[in-house]
Design a protein around this motif. Structure first.
Motif, PDB file in Angstrom:
ATOM      1  N   THR A 208      53.695  27.946  49.911  1.00  0.00           N
ATOM      2  CA  THR A 208      53.647  29.297  50.457  1.00  0.00           C
ATOM      3  C   THR A 208      52.196  29.683  50.731  1.00  0.00           C
ATOM      4  N   ALA A 209      52.013  30.608  51.639  1.00  0.00           N
ATOM      5  CA  ALA A 209      50.668  31.131  51.918  1.00  0.00           C
ATOM      6  C   ALA A 209      50.465  32.463  51.225  1.00  0.00           C
ATOM      7  N   GLU A 210      51.445  32.907  50.474  1.00  0.00           N
ATOM      8  CA  GLU A 210      51.322  34.210  49.821  1.00  0.00           C
ATOM      9  C   GLU A 210      50.152  34.204  48.841  1.00  0.00           C
ATOM     10  N   PRO A 211      49.239  35.159  48.981  1.00  0.00           N
ATOM     11  CA  PRO A 211      48.059  35.161  48.109  1.00  0.00           C
ATOM     12  C   PRO A 211      48.327  35.868  46.793  1.00  0.00           C
ATOM     13  N   GLU A 212      47.519  35.546  45.841  1.00  0.00           N
ATOM     14  CA  GLU A 212      47.467  36.332  44.624  1.00  0.00           C
ATOM     15  C   GLU A 212      46.321  37.310  44.836  1.00  0.00           C
ATOM     16  N   VAL A 213      46.555  38.588  44.594  1.00  0.00           N
ATOM     17  CA  VAL A 213      45.506  39.572  44.857  1.00  0.00           C
ATOM     18  C   VAL A 213      45.030  40.174  43.536  1.00  0.00           C
ATOM     19  N   ILE A 214      43.729  40.182  43.369  1.00  0.00           N
ATOM     20  CA  ILE A 214      43.144  40.791  42.169  1.00  0.00           C
ATOM     21  C   ILE A 214      42.288  41.969  42.612  1.00  0.00           C
ATOM     22  N   HIS A 215      42.499  43.081  41.952  1.00  0.00           N
ATOM     23  CA  HIS A 215      41.690  44.256  42.260  1.00  0.00           C
ATOM     24  C   HIS A 215      40.672  44.449  41.154  1.00  0.00           C
ATOM     25  N   HIS A 216      39.413  44.692  41.544  1.00  0.00           N
ATOM     26  CA  HIS A 216      38.364  44.916  40.554  1.00  0.00           C
ATOM     27  C   HIS A 216      37.564  46.138  40.966  1.00  0.00           C
ATOM     28  N   LYS A 217      37.358  47.037  40.004  1.00  0.00           N
ATOM     29  CA  LYS A 217      36.498  48.201  40.266  1.00  0.00           C
ATOM     30  C   LYS A 217      35.060  47.791  39.997  1.00  0.00           C
TER      31      LYS A 217
END
Lengths: 882, 458
Positions: free
Chosen positions: B317-326
């Motif tokens: 799959t090309a679905e990304p894992e997304v991480i959010h960082h402040k």
């Protein structure tokens, strides 16, 4: 880690050697893991307290106790021999330039050799010898000069070829060598153990040693040491010895009355390796490669190699916590040039494994010489520090001299070059020291050429005429912080730059100084001599005269306006100072001494003049600018400027008078020139200096006046056989020995210091005589120039050393001054030197191993000069007609 | 064969690119100071790609690195197209409408992205029309789907990734009458690419990652030292969660074969990627497309090869894992790099080298011999090299170049060894790939003052 191991080993032996001490070390040892230490309490009182348990402190304690001073306490803030001493490379090297340093190192070597037998403490002493390598011809000359000195001192030493070097040391690459000096008696020691051995012996002699005791400050009352404050209480004492190494400066400044000890620490790096596959023999010679800036010694089958880099890292400028010495970082990048030099010298070491890079701070002094002696301001406060990384070599000898100084009042050798009093507060600035040691440390390996001048810490003290003179091409040197002119480069002359003019041969200023000398002889020259030390002594009644009569050997009870040359002698009749004293009035005197006498002479007088508010001693050095007008036309210039007759009938030689010069009044004019040439010195209140200088130069134009420098002055005084204090004269030289009996008035009616000794010499004769040598077969253009310290040979036998030399432009020959001794051919015992002995001998001067025939004279060429002067005057009158 | 330092430098600097964000662009202050980027090929041609662009219709900046495999076609396509998909996903409904209307009426379209490109970073002109049409279809669907809600960045990133991969797949299935384009879309689909993309908007940093490139944040500790914080997870066999995920998506019977020898189906290293339809399409579809495709495709053994144990596609799959960082003031920079860098250097060393470089502290870590066995000769060589390095630090005007110099030239002491650097860079093309991988690095530097101000403002 290696150091620690050594420590542990030595501690074990230490305890075995001295049971009294074991208790303390044991309790301290166990304390580190369990309870609080219970150290032996400090005594309430002692004759001497020594601060610092390194090689210096223990050596002083050892020698004091040997000389019978046993009420001595040695305090060490950490553990014995744990500072710079522990990290020292342990090389005992006698290859030194100064004769007093050479003697100290030689004594140390002999002391360490028998120390293990004496104390039972293993010192690791191994006689390995040392080889100093020369990559250049100039370096070889420098080594040959040292070799000459060593040989006449009886220390075996030879100049060897590169091939011989290879035979002595298997690893050396000799392709870039031109020669080397081999000193077979030089040795290696474990420096910490030497120190512990000295402590053991001292302790057995009754010296009390207390570790982990910090001196916070020294208590002083009425200018005398009364005790020390430590973190463990107070000890009353009469003498304090500051052997605090790199902390000596700070300790000196910790009290209310500062004692200036000008030294500054620099990081110093050396490398330790694992053993070679075939471990190096422990008696393999130590290698010193000054052109590569490194030394290399064998160490536990591997090597120990360090050096003196061009870009040293001074530290503790702001005075840091002592404990940081343990945490200094290895700095490989800094060590890189030295490692390169090492691998160039011993390429086979490439595969050798590194054990450690040791960073061990060393303290350096402003003139590369160590510091010893009594404080000029606090009596009973002695100092021994600032070893310039030669602490182990000097340790034994320096400790001995200082102990002698304390016990006998003065050491058995002339130690003026090392005396604390050669410095004053002016060399005590941290900025000055930081900058200067950055120059000094690389100098350890630089070529020591004649007439070297430091480049850092300059322009501190200057004459008001500095800028004027500088603009006219003055080239400067420095003495006691004061800028003095060497010579003036005429406009349009290209001199070689500094680096290239470093030479052992004829220097590039030869003709320039020649022209200045010629002008002094034929017309008139001005030399700014403001640096000379100037004191005024005056009193309400006759106290000044009475005291000076006691302190000086010549008769000072002369008519007002007369100038007297006189020595300030010690009890043995030796020169503590050589000065000119003018009687300004019945009750006041004006005294001129050499520049570097400012601290010493002041101290000498202060300590001996009675505490009398009606008697004042004032240092007026800074108040006067001195212009020396030298030459036959000086009289014309001055009489035109003052409208006063200055001819010998009106202004005889050795006369002093306040008069006006130009618009300025109150100029002290003295008919002396310090050269034997006719002329005057003008002591000008500084605000008039520029005016008087301008007037003199303007008026002098028609008499051919020009500026001149000290090099011309030196040539003039040496060809006139004028001895100079600090160079030719010292505390071990009496007026009788240098042909100055006429300056001593044994029957002046009052007692004076040194009188007895001089009386005895008058009756029994002298054991050395100041002699003038004219080099016969010396080619000024192509031969090595003499400097000073060259051995003198009479009928092929060594009789003494030169003390100064110069080219005489009048004689067109080199002139050396020096002392001739008479050693018994069989016993070596010193015999009386008679005029006959001097006159009946064939002399040779040894310059870097080459001997030049010399003619000895006890009196100057007065007749020759007189004739020449008449001839010169004719020439000059011819010149004027042109 | 020996490269002189200037020759080494010209190789290292051939692809370097730096961009400084104008401090104030008239609208807002950016939390990004700028970025340095560079890449060093090992494959010929290089299979890595990189992109950087500023979003013009929304706020924020996009940066990404793309590691291609089985050719560079897919990585190239993703590098050209992905940011448009992301930007479109982020656009508010009104803007999308405005753009669609402009396109419809032939008016000038609002620019969506401002690209920051090195001259070597090319766009395929031939495919632009095709790509544009696919993108337009996407925004038209977004317009139709209008939910009225504000766009969530995380969701937008995931949607964009998935949509682009889907479009790649569809374009290959549909084909193109133009034979060049037809072959191109097939090559894009049959090759693969990982993507690691950062979206920075104020203090909000989103990392969307597909595959085994990596994003690492450089943090300066209070004592001035540097530490590295991972902002992405590698999608490969070293990641337990990924292995579990892949296995979960297929029947128990395939458990052993799905991940074999640390590779997907024993073949593919990254567990997520764009393209790679050989791991996504059914066997039938693959055969059909290849048969009807151009001859070049038919002759290619790799494309014809069907993975073994291929039962229940898709495996990829090309679905990304997304991480959010402040972002915090101590977060000084972000490193996006393909695995060519991370294989040779630990992220802590990377963070330290970049940190020291960016703060201008060219202070070298002092060398300590410690317990190592070092000979005088080795030390001598090392020191000579360190001297050279001091000048090399000043030689590099680009943090990415500086990192590459270390990645390729580092010796066992962690310092650049010129000899080694020279050897590595003079390897013949056929050997280079055996000693190193393509390396692509983008170092984004943050503006701590802006970040601090943003934080306080909240």
């Amino acid at each position: 880690p290696a150091g620690m191991f050594l420590r542990l080993l030595s501690d074990v032996r230490w305890q075995a050697a001295h049971p009294k001490w074991r208790k303390m070390t044991c309790s301290q040892r166990s304390s580190s893991s369990t309870a609080e230490p219970t150290p032996v309490p400090l005594p309430a009182e002692a004759q001497v307290v020594i601060c610092g348990g390194g090689i210096m402190g223990t050596s002083v304690a050892y020698h004091l106790s040997k000389m019978g001073w046993k009420d001595v306490v040695l305090l060490e803030q950490g553990r014995l021999a744990a500072g710079t001493t522990r990290f020292s490379a342990g090389i005992v090297s006698t290859a030194r330039h100064l004769s007093v340093e050479l003697k100290m190192a030689d004594y140390s070597n002999k002391l360490y050799q028998q120390l293990e037998q004496e104390t039972g403490v293993s010192t690791g002493y191994v006689k390995t010898g040392s080889i100093s390598l020369a990559q250049t011809q100039d370096r070889l000359i420098s080594l040959k000069r040292i070799a000459s000195s060593l040989n006449v001192m009886g220390i075996p030493c030879e100049i060897i070829t590169p091939k011989q070097v290879a035979q002595l040391h298997p690893l050396i690459n000799i392709h870039d060598l031109v020669g080397a000096m081999y000193v077979p008696e030089d040795a290696l020691v474990s420096s910490a153990n030497v120190s512990l051995a000295l402590a053991t012996a001292a302790s057995q002699n009754g010296v009390q040693i207390h570790e982990r005791t910090s001196v916070s400050h020294v208590s002083i009352q009425k200018g005398r040491v009364t005790g020390v404050e430590t973190d463990r209480g107070q000890i009353k004492c009469q003498y304090f010895v500051n052997c605090a190494g790199q902390w000596a400066y700070e300790l000196g400044h910790s009290g209310k009355e500062p004692v200036h000890i000008p030294l500054h620490a620099c990081e110093h790096f050396y490398l330790l390796t694992h053993p070679l596959k075939e471990p190096l023999a422990s008696n393999l010679p130590t290698i010193v490669d000054p052109d590569g800036r490194i030394y290399i010694r064998n160490w536990q089958g591997g090597i120990l190699s360090g050096g003196f880099e061009k870009n040293p890292k001074p530290l503790f400028t702001e005075g840091r916590n002592q404990l940081e010495i343990q945490n200094l970082q290895e700095d490989w990048d800094h060590f890189e040039p030295l490692l390169s030099a090492l691998l160039r010298r011993m390429p086979d070491l490439e595969a050798l494994q590194i054990k450690q890079l040791v960073n061990c701070p060393e303290s350096f002094t402003p003139d590369m010489r160590c510091i010893m002696g009594e404080s000029p301001t606090v009596r009973g406060y002695f100092v021994l520090a600032g070893m310039n990384s030669a602490g182990i070599s000097y340790g034994g000898g320096a400790g001995k001299y200082l102990a002698e100084w304390m016990v006998n009042g003065y050491p058995s050798e002339n130690v003026w070059p090392l005396d604390l009093k050669r410095f004053g507060a002016l060399q005590s600035s941290r900025t000055f020291l930081r900058h200067r040691v950055m120059e000094v440390m690389p100098l350890m390996c630089d070529l020591k050429v004649p007439r070297w001048d430091f480049q850092t810490g300059r322009q501190l003290r200057t004459s008001p005429l500095y800028d004027r003179l500088d603009a006219q091409g003055a080239r400067w040197m420095e003495k006691h912080g004061f800028e003095r002119v060497k010579y003036f480069v005429p406009p349009g002359t290209d001199l070689l730059d500094l680096e290239q003019s470093k030479t052992f041969y004829k220097p590039d200023w030869f003709d320039i100084v020649g022209a200045e000398v010629k002008c002094c002889k034929e017309a008139v020259c001005v030399i700014d001599m403001s640096s000379f030390t100037k004191f005024e002594i005056s009193s309400t009644e006759d106290q000044a005269l009475e005291n000076l009569q006691y302190l000086f050997s010549n008769d000072l009870d002369v008519p007002v306006g007369h100038v007297v040359h006189t020595g300030m002698l010690n009890e043995k009749g030796g020169y503590e100072n050589d000065c000119s004293i003018a009687r300004l009035s019945k009750r006041s005197f004006f005294m001129i001494s050499p520049t570097d006498q400012q601290v010493h002479c002041w101290t000498w007088l202060k300590n001996r003049l009675p505490d009398d508010s009606n008697l004042t001693l004032e240092d007026v050095t800074w108040k006067y600018t001195a212009l020396n007008l030298i030459g036959p036309r000086a009289v014309d210039v001055l009489s035109e400027l003052s409208y006063a007759p200055m001819t010998p009938e009106h202004f005889p030689s050795l006369f002093c008078k306040e008069m006006s010069v130009g618009y300025a009044n109150g100029i002290r004019v003295m008919s002396i020139t310090h050269t034997g040439e006719p002329g005057f010195v003008l002591y000008i209140p500084i605000e008039y200096a520029l005016h008087v200088y301008n007037e003199v130069m303007n008026m002098g134009q028609k008499y051919g006046i020009r500026n001149a420098g000290y090099y011309a002055l030196r040539s003039l005084r040496i060809e006139k056989f004028f001895a100079f204090w600090g160079q030719d004269l010292d505390a071990f030289t009496t007026p009788m020995e240098c042909g100055r009996e006429f300056q001593v008035k044994l029957e002046k009616g009052t007692e004076f210091i040194g009188q007895e000794a001089l009386l005895e010499q008058k009756q029994n004769g002298v054991y050395k005589r100041f002699t003038m040598f004219i080099l016969e077969d010396h080619d000024t253009d192509t031969d090595l120039w003499p400097w000073w310290g060259e051995p003198i040979f009479r009928n092929g036998r060594y009789v003494g050393k030169t003390t100064s030399s110069a080219y005489s432009y009048t004689l067109e020959r080199h002139v050396c001054l020096g002392f001739v001794h008479h050693f018994d051919e069989n016993t070596g015992e010193e015999l009386v030197v008679t005029a006959d002995f001097i006159n009946n001998g064939d002399y040779a001067i040894d310059i870097a191993g080459q001997r030049f025939q010399a003619k000895a004279k006890l009196y100057p060429f007065s007749s020759l000069f007189a004739q020449r002067r008449r001839k010169d005057e004719e020439e000059l009158s011819g010149y004027q007609r042109e | 064969f020996y490269l002189t330092p200037p020759q080494v430098n010209s190789i290292l600097k051939a692809n370097e690119y730096s961009f400084k964000v104008p401090e104030f662009d008239g609208k807002n202050v950016s939390s990004v100071l700028g970025f340095d980027s560079n890449q060093l090929p090992a494959n010929a041609p290089i299979e890595d790609r990189r992109s950087a662009a500023t979003c013009l219709q929304t706020r924020g900046m996009l940066l990404g690195v793309f590691d291609g495999h089985a050719g560079c076609a897919c990585a190239q396509a993703v590098s050209e197209r992905l940011f448009y998909y992301i930007a479109v996903s982020l656009l508010p409904h009104e803007t999308l409408l405005e753009i669609e209307n402009a396109v419809e009426s032939g008016r000038a379209v609002l620019p969506i992205l401002q690209w920051h490109k090195h001259p070597n970073d090319y766009f395929s002109k031939e495919a632009s029309k095709l790509y544009f049409n696919s993108l337009r279809t996407y925004w038209q669907e977004l317009i139709d789907l209008n939910s009225g809600e504000t766009t969530d960045v995380k969701e937008a990133l995931v949607n964009a990734f998935k949509r682009l991969d889907n479009d790649i797949s569809l374009e290959a299935q549909v084909g193109d009458p133009n034979s060049f384009l037809n072959y191109l879309v097939l090559r894009v689909a049959f090759s693969g690419a990982t993507a690691c993309v950062a979206h920075v908007d104020g203090v909000d940093l989103h990392i969307a990652n597909t595959g085994d490139s990596r994003a690492v944040l450089g943090v300066q500790e209070e004592d001035g030292s540097w530490s590295a914080v991972n902002l992405s997870y590698d999608h490969n066999a070293q990641n337990e969660h990924e292995v579990k995920r892949v296995r979960m998506e297929h029947p128990k019977s395939e458990e052993k074969n799905v991940v074999k020898q640390d590779r997907l189906l024993g073949l593919l290293m990254p567990f997520r990627a764009f393209g790679d339809v050989k791991f996504k399409w059914s066997i039938d579809l693959q055969k059909r497309v290849i048969e009807s495709g151009p001859d070049q495709l038919n002759d290619n053994e790799y494309t014809k090869f069907i993975p073994p144990n291929y039962h229940t596609p898709p495996y990829l799959t090309a679905e990304p894992e997304v991480i959010h960082h402040k972002l915090r003031p101590q977060d000084k920079f972000l490193i996006l790099a393909t695995d060519g860098l991370w294989e040779t250097m630990h992220r802590q060393d990377v963070a330290r080298i970049v940190g020291e470089y960016l703060t201008g502290v060219h202070h070298q870590q002092p060398i300590a011999v410690g317990g190592y066995k070092v000979t005088l000769g080795q030390m001598h060589g090392l020191l000579a090299e360190r001297r050279a390095r001091i000048s090399s630090v000043f030689e590099d005007q680009n943090a990415a170049t500086h990192l590459i110099r270390h990645a390729v030239g580092n010796n066992e002491f962690g310092t650049v060894d010129h000899d080694r650097l020279s050897k590595m860079l003079s390897l013949p093309e056929e050997l280079a790939r055996m000693y190193r991988d393509d390396i692509t690095i983008t170092v984004v530097q943050f503006n701590s003052h802006v970040i601090g101000a943003c934080q306080n403002g909240e």
